[in-house]
Write an enzyme that holds these catalytic residues in place. Structure first.
Site, mmCIF file in Angstrom:
data_model
loop_
_atom_site.group_PDB
_atom_site.id
_atom_site.type_symbol
_atom_site.label_atom_id
_atom_site.label_comp_id
_atom_site.label_asym_id
_atom_site.label_seq_id
_atom_site.Cartn_x
_atom_site.Cartn_y
_atom_site.Cartn_z
ATOM 1 C CG ASN A 187 6.157 -20.619 60.278
ATOM 2 O OD1 ASN A 187 5.325 -19.817 60.714
ATOM 3 N ND2 ASN A 187 6.011 -21.266 59.137
ATOM 4 C CD1 TRP A 188 5.931 -20.339 67.142
ATOM 5 C CD2 TRP A 188 4.902 -18.552 68.027
ATOM 6 N NE1 TRP A 188 6.551 -20.046 68.321
ATOM 7 C CE2 TRP A 188 5.941 -18.950 68.890
ATOM 8 C CE3 TRP A 188 4.121 -17.448 68.377
ATOM 9 C CZ2 TRP A 188 6.213 -18.286 70.094
ATOM 10 C CZ3 TRP A 188 4.387 -16.778 69.567
ATOM 11 C CH2 TRP A 188 5.425 -17.203 70.411
ATOM 12 C CE LYS A 189 4.271 -24.446 59.785
ATOM 13 N NZ LYS A 189 4.237 -25.756 59.159
ATOM 14 C CG HIS B 19 5.557 -21.752 54.870
ATOM 15 N ND1 HIS B 19 4.634 -22.760 54.776
ATOM 16 C CD2 HIS B 19 6.458 -22.149 55.800
ATOM 17 C CE1 HIS B 19 4.956 -23.730 55.626
ATOM 18 N NE2 HIS B 19 6.061 -23.383 56.250
ATOM 19 C CD GLU C 151 2.007 -24.634 56.449
ATOM 20 O OE1 GLU C 151 1.918 -23.587 57.108
ATOM 21 O OE2 GLU C 151 2.569 -25.669 56.873
ATOM 22 C CD GLU D 188 9.975 -24.794 55.943
ATOM 23 O OE1 GLU D 188 10.180 -25.016 57.133
ATOM 24 O OE2 GLU D 188 8.957 -24.227 55.531
ATOM 25 N N GLY E 201 5.468 -31.146 59.155
ATOM 26 C CA GLY E 201 4.433 -31.622 60.071
ATOM 27 C C GLY E 201 4.127 -33.103 59.981
ATOM 28 C CB SER F 102 9.680 -33.405 60.697
ATOM 29 O OG SER F 102 8.348 -33.506 60.200
ATOM 30 N N GLY G 160 8.525 -25.505 62.709
ATOM 31 C CA GLY G 160 7.125 -25.256 63.029
ATOM 32 C C GLY G 160 6.779 -25.784 64.412
ATOM 33 N N GLY G 161 6.218 -26.976 64.465
ATOM 34 C CA GLY G 161 5.665 -27.540 65.697
ATOM 35 C C GLY G 161 6.581 -27.460 66.910
#
Ligand code: 13P
Length: 256
Positions: free
Chosen positions: A11-13, A97, A99, A167, A173, A213, A234-235
């Site tokens: 997930n590149w956000k 998600h 966010e 999640e 993150g 993470s 993500g990251g």
């Protein structure tokens, strides 16, 4: 027990332009032999890069979107409908998600309607659930994921595919994660909820991912758990090298 294929999803956000998406794809194309055929892979770029991603990603890497509007069309400035995503060759759509829930006030009920819209358009929703830190500290983790899972499945089509991603918000993150055993316990609970609201067979076939993470060094500790069928990342999905390293680790290879 139905065989569940592992799924690694990035997930590149709100990261990467079209040019950066192309550079990622070119690097990934040099590594496709590392993407074992025993698993499924997907990346969710921003809306603006979806059509390019569909063309330049290796065929083994499916394209996912990060959000969708529940309506088929209409006066919803700035929103994107499921049919628009389907036309681009999108396979998966993230729903709810944390966010989206936190910053854009998406409700449980809206997530349920989005799941239905995605399935009706012939794509696979990836319903995201998870408790925040205060809920975890209050011992409410199971109740929260239960409420979110029930609402997310409330309007799901009978027999249509869905993926669930657990999640924990406090793990996103932050470099913090639950222990693999704790993540397994919550995910087993989510599977039991699916069994109750759907069926034993459906629950046995639904893939449930862990997210928060995840990186090459820890992915295997999660995906080795019996109920954890992959990861939503993500990251560590932003660099082709770490995406490939996670794919290798998840499918049983040695991480360099
Ligand atoms: P990180 O992997 O950066 O913690 O993000 C997880 C996530 O939110 C994926 O959807």
């Amino acid at each position: 027990m139905a065989l569940r294929r592992p799924l690694l999803m990035g997930n590149w956000k709100m990261n990467k332009t079209v040019a950066e998406t192309r550079a990622f794809a070119e690097a990934l194309a040099r590594e496709t032999s590392a993407l074992d055929a025993s698993a499924d892979y997907a990346v969710c770029p921003p809306f603006t890069a979806l059509s390019l991603a569909k063309v330049v990603f290796p065929t083994r890497v499916a394209v996912g979107a990060q959000n969708v509007h529940e309506a088929a069309s209409g006066a919803f400035t700035g929103e994107i409908a499921a049919a628009m995503l389907k036309e681009l060759g999108v396979t998966y759509v993230l729903i709810g998600h944390s966010e989206r829930r936190q910053y854009f006030h998406e409700t449980d009920a809206a997530c349920g309607r989005k799941v239905a819209a995605v399935q009706a358009a012939g794509m696979i929703p990836v319903l995201c659930v998870g408790e925040n830190e205060a809920e975890r500290d209050a011992g409410e983790t199971e109740a929260v994921v239960e409420r979110q899972t029930e609402a997310g499945l409330a309007e799901a089509a009978e027999g249509s595919a869905i993926v669930i991603a657990y999640e924990p918000v406090w793990a996103i993150g932050t470099g913090k994660t639950p222990t693999p055993a704790d993540a397994e316990a919550v995910i087993a609970h989510i599977r039991a909820v699916v069994e109750r609201v759907k069926s034993v067979d459906f629950a046995a076939s639904v893939r449930i991912l862990y997210g928060g993470s995840v990186k090459p060094e820890n992915i295997r500790s999660f995906t080795d758990q019996p109920n954890i069928d992959g990861a939503l990342v993500g990251g560590a999905s932003l660099q082709p090298e770490s995406f490939v390293a996670m794919a290798v680790a998840m499918t049983g290879g040695e991480v360099e």
